[in-house]
Design a protein around this motif. Structure first.
Motif, PDB file in Angstrom:
ATOM      1  N   TRP A 121      57.508  24.147  18.006  1.00  0.00           N
ATOM      2  CA  TRP A 121      56.550  25.156  17.584  1.00  0.00           C
ATOM      3  C   TRP A 121      55.385  25.189  18.569  1.00  0.00           C
ATOM      4  N   SER A 122      54.707  26.339  18.652  1.00  0.00           N
ATOM      5  CA  SER A 122      53.546  26.510  19.522  1.00  0.00           C
ATOM      6  C   SER A 122      52.348  26.977  18.709  1.00  0.00           C
ATOM      7  N   VAL A 123      51.186  26.419  19.014  1.00  0.00           N
ATOM      8  CA  VAL A 123      49.948  26.825  18.347  1.00  0.00           C
ATOM      9  C   VAL A 123      49.542  28.203  18.866  1.00  0.00           C
ATOM     10  N   VAL A 124      49.275  29.124  17.940  1.00  0.00           N
ATOM     11  CA  VAL A 124      48.803  30.457  18.336  1.00  0.00           C
ATOM     12  C   VAL A 124      47.357  30.701  17.899  1.00  0.00           C
ATOM     13  N   GLU A 125      46.895  29.965  16.894  1.00  0.00           N
ATOM     14  CA  GLU A 125      45.501  30.016  16.453  1.00  0.00           C
ATOM     15  C   GLU A 125      45.089  28.603  16.079  1.00  0.00           C
ATOM     16  N   ALA A 126      44.251  27.991  16.926  1.00  0.00           N
ATOM     17  CA  ALA A 126      43.870  26.599  16.701  1.00  0.00           C
ATOM     18  C   ALA A 126      42.660  26.456  15.788  1.00  0.00           C
ATOM     19  N   GLY A 127      41.860  27.498  15.655  1.00  0.00           N
ATOM     20  CA  GLY A 127      40.650  27.423  14.840  1.00  0.00           C
ATOM     21  C   GLY A 127      40.973  27.445  13.360  1.00  0.00           C
ATOM     22  N   GLY A 128      39.965  27.242  12.592  1.00  0.00           N
ATOM     23  CA  GLY A 128      40.145  27.280  11.138  1.00  0.00           C
ATOM     24  C   GLY A 128      40.680  25.978  10.587  1.00  0.00           C
ATOM     25  N   GLU A 129      40.714  25.931   9.275  1.00  0.00           N
ATOM     26  CA  GLU A 129      41.148  24.720   8.580  1.00  0.00           C
ATOM     27  C   GLU A 129      42.619  24.415   8.798  1.00  0.00           C
ATOM     28  N   ASN A 130      43.441  25.471   8.861  1.00  0.00           N
ATOM     29  CA  ASN A 130      44.878  25.320   9.029  1.00  0.00           C
ATOM     30  C   ASN A 130      45.340  26.095  10.259  1.00  0.00           C
ATOM     31  N   PRO A 131      45.600  25.390  11.363  1.00  0.00           N
ATOM     32  CA  PRO A 131      46.085  26.076  12.568  1.00  0.00           C
ATOM     33  C   PRO A 131      47.378  26.840  12.292  1.00  0.00           C
ATOM     34  N   VAL A 132      47.549  27.943  13.008  1.00  0.00           N
ATOM     35  CA  VAL A 132      48.758  28.765  12.889  1.00  0.00           C
ATOM     36  C   VAL A 132      49.669  28.441  14.065  1.00  0.00           C
ATOM     37  N   LEU A 133      50.933  28.151  13.758  1.00  0.00           N
ATOM     38  CA  LEU A 133      51.931  27.881  14.783  1.00  0.00           C
ATOM     39  C   LEU A 133      53.078  28.868  14.618  1.00  0.00           C
TER      40      LEU A 133
END
Length: 141
Positions: A121-133
């Motif tokens: 998996w790749s991180v697409v949004e690292a900010g916030g409480e729960n990163p989006v991959l």
């Protein structure tokens, strides 16, 4: 083996795993075993069974024709660190591919990001409480 939840005994195990791992172990309250998202059309509750014993749970939510979101991934505490998370995700990915999903998304707990990255998996949004991959799947078509 990863199976879709249909039988009452599987629903009970699905909710028990998620409640204990994702709520109680984190000091959270308010788990809702009757949340409508679990039975919504296009949402697929899944269980990882080892010799008919439920050890993991997750849900796959179809978001569009080719994209789905992975939700509430949990492995029983006593079964963690033994490769069962990988088995659950492999079964979930196979299930997703059978539904012509080409791209998965997950809002991961921060402490789970490394697990997902190890699975491609790749991180697409690292900010916030729960990163989006995200992860691209091969559908065989």
């Amino acid at each position: 083996m990863v199976v879709q939840v249909f039988a009452d005994e599987h629903w009970n195990a699905y909710h028990d795993i998620r409640r204990v791992v994702l709520f109680e172990a984190r000091g959270l309250i308010g788990y809702d075993a009757n949340h409508p998202d679990d039975r919504r059309e296009g949402h697929f509750p899944l269980l990882l069974l080892l010799e008919n014993t439920p050890v993991g749970a997750a849900r796959l939510d179809l978001m569009s024709r080719q994209t789905a979101c992975v939700r509430t991934v949990a492995i029983r505490a006593e079964c963690q660190g033994k490769g069962y998370g990988r088995m659950l995700m492999a079964g979930l990915e196979k299930f997703a591919s059978q539904h012509r999903v080409k791209r998965l998304l997950v809002n991961a707990a921060r402490d789970a990001v490394g697990f997902y990255e190890a699975l491609g998996w790749s991180v697409v949004e690292a900010g916030g409480e729960n990163p989006v991959l995200t992860k691209e799947l091969r559908t065989g078509s």
